[in-house]
Write an enzyme that holds these catalytic residues in place. Structure first.
Site, short mmCIF file in Angstrom:
data_model
loop_
_atom_site.label_atom_id
_atom_site.label_comp_id
_atom_site.label_asym_id
_atom_site.label_seq_id
_atom_site.Cartn_x
_atom_site.Cartn_y
_atom_site.Cartn_z
CG HIS A 138 -1.66 1.30 1.40
ND1 HIS A 138 -2.86 1.57 0.78
CD2 HIS A 138 -1.35 2.42 2.12
CE1 HIS A 138 -3.26 2.78 1.11
NE2 HIS A 138 -2.36 3.33 1.93
CD GLU A 139 2.00 3.47 3.67
OE1 GLU A 139 2.17 4.55 3.06
OE2 GLU A 139 1.04 3.27 4.43
CG HIS A 164 0.58 6.39 -0.75
ND1 HIS A 164 -0.60 6.94 -1.22
CD2 HIS A 164 0.29 5.82 0.45
CE1 HIS A 164 -1.56 6.72 -0.34
NE2 HIS A 164 -1.05 6.05 0.69
CG HIS A 191 5.83 11.26 -5.77
ND1 HIS A 191 6.93 11.37 -4.95
CD2 HIS A 191 5.72 12.48 -6.37
CE1 HIS A 191 7.46 12.58 -5.06
NE2 HIS A 191 6.74 13.27 -5.91
#
Length: 226
Positions: free
Chosen positions: A96-97, A100, A104
Site C-alpha cells: 500500500h505504501e 503511494h 508520485h
C-alpha cells in the site's frame, strides 16, 4: 446546534470502533505467515523495482501503524512489524505504501493536489483552532474572525476528502500488484484486501467527522438554534 453535536458524538463512536477493528485486523493478519516468506521490506523493494522506481528508499521507522510514504524525500517508511514482518499484514501495508510511491512517480493528480495543500495547511492548522475560539467568543460583536476560522477549517475538511481517492487508489494498486505478481495466494489476498479495507475506513470516518465539525461551526456562524 444540538443535531450537529449528536452527529459529532456518533462519528466519534464510529471512529473508535473502526480504529479498534483496524488494530485487531492488523494483529490477526500479523500472525498469518506469508506463503512466499518475503518480508515487508523485500516486498516493498520488489514492487518499487518492478514499477520502474529506483530513487525511493525503504526505511524502518519506530512505532506501530506508523507506516507512510514521504514524497519530500522519496522514502517508504515502514514500522518494524511491517519492515521485518513476513506476514499477510506486512505484505498489505508495505505494498500500500509503495502504491503511494507509484502515484508520485506517475503524477497521480489527486496526490499532487493533496501535496500542494500540505504547506499551507501545516501553517494554518497552528492558528485555526485559536481563530475559531476567538471567533466564537466575539460572535456577538463581529462574525469576521469566526468566518475566517470556518474558511480555514473548510480547507482542512476538503483536504480530508481529497485524501480518500489517494488512499483507495493506493490500496487498489497494491492489491492488483500482489495478486498479479503472486506475492500472495488466494486466501492471503482476501485477508490483505480486508486489512486495507479497514485502513481506508479510518480515513473515511475522519473525513465525515471533519465535515460534521465544519457544519457545527457553520451553524454557530449562521446563528442557528435548534
Amino acid at each position: 446546534m444540538g443535531g450537529a453535536y449528536l452527529i459529532g458524538i456518533l462519528v466519534m463512536i464510529v471512529s473508535f470502533y473502526v480504529q479498534w477493528r483496524l488494530k485487531r485486523k492488523f494483529e490477526e493478519y500479523s500472525q498469518v505467515g506469508l506463503s512466499n516468506g518475503m518480508s515487508g521490506k523485500e516486498i516493498a523493494e520488489t514492487m518499487l523495482r518492478e514499477s520502474g522506481i529506483y530513487d525511493v528508499r525503504v526505511l524502518s521507522v519506530e512505532g506501530k501503524l506508523t507506516d507512510h510514504y514521504n514524497p519530500q524525500d522519496k522514502t517508504v517508511n515502514l514500522s518494524p512489524d511491517v519492515f521485518y514482518g513476513r506476514s499477510v499484514a506486512a505484505a498489505a501495508v508495505a505494498s500500500h505504501e509503495c502504491g503511494h510511491a507509484v502515484q508520485h512517480a506517475t503524477a497521480y493528480k489527486w496526490l499532487q493536489f493533496r501535496s500542494q495543500m500540505v504547506p499551507f495547511l501545516s501553517v494554518a492548522s497552528q492558528y485555526m483552532q485559536w481563530v475559531i475560539l476567538g471567533g466564537i467568543l466575539l460572535i456577538n460583536t463581529t462574525p469576521i474572525p469566526l468566518a475566517i476560522g470556518v474558511a480555514l477549517f473548510a480547507l482542512t475538511t476538503l483536504f480530508s476528502f481529497i485524501t480518500l481517492p489517494v488512499e483507495y487508489d493506493a490500496s487498489n494498486r497494491a492489491l492488483a500488484w500482489i495478486k498479479n505478481n503472486r506475492i500472495v495466494n488466494e486466501r492471503e489476498y482476501v485477508m490483505s484486501a480486508d486489512a486495507l479495507k479497514w485502513a481506508a475506513r479510518t480515513y473515511l470516518v475522519a473525513a465525515i467527522g471533519s465535515l460534521a465539525t465544519l457544519l457545527y461551526y457553520v451553524s454557530i456562524l449562521m446563528g442557528r438554534r435548534d
